[in-house]
Enzyme design. Structure first.
Site, PDB file in Angstrom:
ATOM      1  N   ASP A   1      -6.175  -4.528  -1.721  1.00 56.22           N
ATOM      2  CA  ASP A   1      -5.038  -4.048  -0.939  1.00 56.22           C
ATOM      3  C   ASP A   1      -4.163  -5.186  -0.412  1.00 56.22           C
ATOM      4  O   ASP A   1      -4.668  -6.191   0.098  1.00 56.22           O
ATOM      5  CB  ASP A   1      -5.576  -3.223   0.243  1.00 56.22           C
ATOM      6  CG  ASP A   1      -4.507  -2.381   0.908  1.00 56.22           C
ATOM      7  OD1 ASP A   1      -3.568  -2.954   1.496  1.00 56.22           O
ATOM      8  OD2 ASP A   1      -4.615  -1.134   0.863  1.00 56.22           O
TER       9      ASP A   1
ATOM     10  N   SER B   1       0.838  -1.196   0.000  1.00 55.80           N
ATOM     11  CA  SER B   1       0.000   0.000   0.000  1.00 55.80           C
ATOM     12  C   SER B   1       0.881   1.257   0.000  1.00 55.80           C
ATOM     13  O   SER B   1       1.669   1.457  -0.914  1.00 55.80           O
ATOM     14  CB  SER B   1      -0.961  -0.044   1.186  1.00 55.80           C
ATOM     15  OG  SER B   1      -2.007   0.878   1.046  1.00 55.80           O
TER      16      SER B   1
END
Length: 345
Positions: free
Chosen positions: A189, A46
Site C-alpha cells: 500500500d 489507495s
C-alpha cells in the site's frame, strides 16, 4: 450572463482510507459539477488512487459528466461485490463474519486465506477503467503511490505506467491482500510511504493551487486506552507520518523564502534555484477535511462495503465541498486558504 473567464486549474491530492474514500467521491462530484474548476494533476494513494483513475477515465471518455458517472459506477460496483451473507445491518461497520475473517489475518497469510487469489477490486477496475487509453492520452497528470515492500521506498506510477496492477499495488494491505509484483518488484500500500505524495504536484504540474482532500484526522480528540484502540491509532499514525513530514517541509520552505530579501524578476528568471524558490513562494494550498464526518466512525468502517454507507459518505463529501466552494472559490488562482504553518508545525 455567461462568464467568459477561463476555469481555475487546480491540482488534487487524494488521501487513502478504504471505504472512507467514498467521501472523496462526493467531493469530486461537487467539483466536477462546478464548471469554473478544471484539473491539472492528481496524486492519489489507495482509495485516493482509485478515485484519481476513475476521474481521469471519465474525463477522457465523457468529460465532466463522464467523470461523475465513472466515480459512481466504481463505488456502486464495489458495494455490489459484497456477498449477502457479509451484509451488515449497521452500514458503517463490518459484519461479524467479515470481522472473524480479518482476525485470521493475525495467523494466516493472504495466500492461505485466499488460495485462489479472488480479488473483486481487480475485477471492477479491469472492467471499468480504460488503462490503455489513460496511458496514451490521460486528460490529467496522474501520480499513483505504492511502497516497495523490500525497501520501504516510495514509487510513483505516472500516466504511461498505469495498469490494474499499479492501482492494486497502491491499495495492497499486506495482511489482507497478496503482494503485487510489477517488473519483478513487490509492492504494498502506498500509504506506508506517502498518503498522498504532494511533491509531484509541485514539481511536475503548472497549477499553483493544490487542494488536499484529507480523510485521516490531523488531530484526535482522545488518547486510546485499550490494546485494540492503541493498535488502531498506531496504524493511523503510520499512514499519516510521511504526509505530515512533507507538509511540514513545505511550511518550513515557505517560511524561509518569505524571510529572505526578494530578488528582482530579471534575476529570478536566470537562476534555476531562484525559479524554484519562486515556485514554492507562489504555491496556494487548500484543504477539504473529513474530520467532522469520519472522526467518530469506528476504525473498522474503513473496511465496510455497503451501498448505503458509500452513498452517505458521498453526500457528506458533496456537502463539505459545496460549503468550501461557497467560501473559497474566489480564492483559487489568487491566494491560499490553508495556513500551513498553523496546521503542520
Amino acid at each position: 450572463m455567461t462568464s467568459t473567464a477561463l476555469p481555475s486549474r487546480i491540482n488534487l491530492a487524494l488521501q487513502g482510507g478504504g471505504a472512507h474514500g467514498a467521501f472523496t467521491w462526493g467531493v469530486l462530484d461537487a467539483l466536477l459539477e462546478d464548471e469554473s474548476i478544471d484539473f491539472d494533476g492528481v496524486s492519489g494513494t489507495s482509495a485516493g488512487a482509485m478515485n484519481a483513475a476513475c476521474l481521469a477515465h471519465g474525463l477522457l471518455h465523457g468529460g465532466r459528466d463522464g467523470a461523475r458517472r465513472a466515480l459512481a459506477d466504481f463505488w456502486l460496483a464495489m458495494a455490489d461485490t459484497m456477498p449477502a451473507q457479509f451484509g451488515s445491518a449497521q452500514a458503517s461497520s463490518m459484519a461479524p463474519a467479515l470481522k472473524m475473517m480479518l482476525q485470521w489475518t493475525d495467523h494466516l497469510s493472504p495466500e492461505q486465506l485466499n488460495p485462489f487469489d479472488l480479488n473483486p477490486l481487480r475485477d471492477v477496475i479491469e472492467r471499468q477503467i480504460d488503462f490503455a487509453g489513460l496511458r496514451a492520452a490521460s486528460p490529467v497528470k496522474l501520480f499513483i503511490a505504492a511502497t516497495q515492500a523490500n525497501s520501504g521506498k516510495l514509487r510513483l506510477f505516472q500516466n504511461h505506467e498505469l495498469s490494474a496492477d499499479t492501482l492494486l499495488a497502491s491499495a495492497c494491505l499486506p495482511t489482507i491482500h497478496r503482494t503485487i509484483e510489477i517488473d519483478g518488484e513487490p509492492y504494498w500500500d502506498g500509504g506506508y510511504s506517502a498518503n498522498p505524495a504532494v511533491f509531484p504536484l509541485v514539481y511536475q504540474c503548472q497549477s499553483a493551487d493544490i487542494l488536499l482532500i484529507l480523510l485521516s484526522p490531523l488531530r484526535f480528540s482522545e488518547t486510546p486506552a485499550s490494546a485494540k484502540e492503541i493498535r488502531e491509532r498506531l496504524r493511523e499514525l503510520a499512514f499519516n507520518a510521511t504526509f505530515l513530514r512533507e507538509m511540514r517541509m513545505f511550511a518550513h520552505l515557505r517560511e524561509q523564502i518569505a524571510s529572505q530579501q526578494p530578488l528582482p524578476d530579471w534575476l529570478l528568471d536566470r537562476l534555476p534555484v531562484a525559479r524554484l524558490e519562486r515556485r514554492f513562494a507562489r504555491l496556494r494550498f487548500h484543504a477539504i477535511s473529513a474530520d467532522s464526518v469520519l472522526g467518530e466512525l469506528p476504525a473498522d468502517s474503513k473496511l465496510a462495503v455497503n451501498r448505503v454507507f458509500f452513498e452517505k459518505l458521498r453526500d457528506q463529501g458533496r456537502a463539505h465541498a459545496g460549503r468550501w466552494l461557497a467560501e473559497h472559490r474566489q480564492a483559487l488562482g489568487r491566494r491560499p486558504t490553508l495556513d500551513l504553518g498553523a496546521l503542520f508545525y
